[in-house]
Design a protein around this motif. Sequence first.
Motif, PDB file in Angstrom:
ATOM      1  N   SER A 172       0.918  -1.227   0.065  1.00 22.23           N
ATOM      2  CA  SER A 172       0.134   0.010  -0.068  1.00 22.23           C
ATOM      3  C   SER A 172       0.879   1.295   0.045  1.00 22.23           C
ATOM      4  CB  SER A 172      -1.019  -0.106   1.130  1.00 22.23           C
ATOM      5  OG  SER A 172      -0.121  -0.158   2.615  1.00 22.23           O
ATOM      6  N   GLN A 173       1.916   1.356   0.673  1.00 16.73           N
ATOM      7  CA  GLN A 173       2.507   2.523   0.831  1.00 16.73           C
ATOM      8  C   GLN A 173       3.465   2.738  -0.226  1.00 16.73           C
ATOM      9  OE1 GLN A 173       2.724   4.982   3.108  1.00 16.73           O
ATOM     10  NE2 GLN A 173       0.842   3.913   3.989  1.00 16.73           N
ATOM     11  N   ARG A 174       4.035   1.564  -0.900  1.00 13.73           N
ATOM     12  CA  ARG A 174       4.929   1.710  -2.359  1.00 13.73           C
ATOM     13  C   ARG A 174       3.713   2.067  -3.387  1.00 13.73           C
ATOM     14  NH1 ARG A 174       8.334  -3.279  -3.606  1.00 13.73           N
ATOM     15  NH2 ARG A 174       9.192  -1.637  -5.010  1.00 13.73           N
ATOM     16  N   ILE A 175       2.483   1.678  -3.541  1.00 18.26           N
ATOM     17  CA  ILE A 175       1.810   2.187  -4.458  1.00 18.26           C
ATOM     18  C   ILE A 175       1.265   3.573  -4.240  1.00 18.26           C
ATOM     19  CG2 ILE A 175      -0.775   1.684  -5.639  1.00 18.26           C
ATOM     20  CD1 ILE A 175       1.778  -0.322  -6.395  1.00 18.26           C
ATOM     21  N   LEU A 176       1.153   3.795  -3.066  1.00 18.20           N
ATOM     22  CA  LEU A 176       0.641   5.408  -2.516  1.00 18.20           C
ATOM     23  C   LEU A 176       1.761   6.293  -3.116  1.00 18.20           C
ATOM     24  CD1 LEU A 176      -1.401   7.315  -1.516  1.00 18.20           C
ATOM     25  CD2 LEU A 176      -0.025   6.700   0.838  1.00 18.20           C
ATOM     26  N   TYR A 177       2.998   5.822  -2.989  1.00 21.43           N
ATOM     27  CA  TYR A 177       3.976   6.866  -3.164  1.00 21.43           C
ATOM     28  C   TYR A 177       4.056   6.977  -4.771  1.00 21.43           C
ATOM     29  CZ  TYR A 177       8.762   8.793  -3.469  1.00 21.43           C
ATOM     30  OH  TYR A 177       9.827   9.530  -3.760  1.00 21.43           O
ATOM     31  N   PHE A 178       4.110   5.816  -5.281  1.00 16.72           N
ATOM     32  CA  PHE A 178       4.061   5.966  -6.961  1.00 16.72           C
ATOM     33  C   PHE A 178       3.183   6.844  -7.549  1.00 16.72           C
ATOM     34  CE2 PHE A 178       2.472   3.879 -10.726  1.00 16.72           C
ATOM     35  CZ  PHE A 178       3.577   4.227 -11.867  1.00 16.72           C
ATOM     36  N   MET A 179       1.851   6.645  -7.144  1.00 19.06           N
ATOM     37  CA  MET A 179       0.818   7.336  -7.580  1.00 19.06           C
ATOM     38  C   MET A 179       0.799   8.941  -7.186  1.00 19.06           C
ATOM     39  SD  MET A 179      -2.373   4.405  -7.152  1.00 19.06           S
ATOM     40  CE  MET A 179      -3.346   4.735  -8.561  1.00 19.06           C
ATOM     41  N   TYR A 180       1.050   9.115  -6.138  1.00 18.67           N
ATOM     42  CA  TYR A 180       1.599  10.411  -5.565  1.00 18.67           C
ATOM     43  C   TYR A 180       2.514  11.063  -6.345  1.00 18.67           C
ATOM     44  CZ  TYR A 180       3.201  14.425  -2.511  1.00 18.67           C
ATOM     45  OH  TYR A 180       3.639  15.450  -2.046  1.00 18.67           O
TER      46      TYR A 180
END
Length: 206
Positions: free
Chosen positions: A50-58
Motif C-alpha cells: 500500500s505505501q509503495r503504490i501510494l508513493y508511486f501514484m502520488y
Amino acid sequence: MNQTERGNKHSELIKGVLMKITKNKSDEELMQHVQEGAEWAFNALYERYSQRILYFMYKMLRQDEAKAQDLLQDVFLKIVEAPEKFDVKRSFKTWIFTVAANSCKNYFRAQKGGFLALEQAPELSTAPALIQVNSAAFKKQLNNALDELSYVYKEAFVLKYKEGLSLQEIALVMDCPLGTVKSRLSSATKLLGKRLAPFKASLFVD
C-alpha cells in the motif's frame, strides 16, 4: 484478567501467528489465498504494497495526495472484487504496479484537456541561478523537475529509481520493449540533470 483484556491478548496472539505465516509466503502465494477468499492474505498484501503504490501514484499524480489516496483504494478494491483476474504464474509486483499505472493514466485521460502527450519531451523551465546545496532544496527541485517531465519519462524514472523495479519489470508495467524503457530512462535523466545543474555546479564553488 477481565474479558476485554483476554480478548485483546487473543487478538494479539492471532496477529502474531498470521505474521509468521505470511512472512515466508511469496506475493503470488498470498494472492492465491486471496483468490480462495482468505482475508488475512489480502491484509498481508496490503501491508506490503500500500505505501509503495501510494508513493508511486502520488508522484505520477503531480503530488496530489488526496487523489493518490482515492486511486490507491481503487487499486486494492479491484483485488477484492476480481482476484481471479490475477494469474498466479505472473509476478504480483509487476501486476499491481501495472494496475496502479493504468489507474493514473485513466484519471488523466478523464480530465478536461487530458495530459501531455505520452512521448512528448518538453523543454524544462529555465534552471534557477546557482544555489547552495541542501537536501530539502534539492528534493523540492527534483519533485518540481519530475512534474515537468512527459508522463512516460516520469513513469520510467519513478519505477526505476524510486520503486526499485528492474528494467524488465518496468517494460512489463509500461507494456513496451526493453529498449524503449532504456531510452526513456536516458532521456529522463538527461532532462533532470539539466534542471538540477545548479546543485551540481555549486559543489565546486567555495
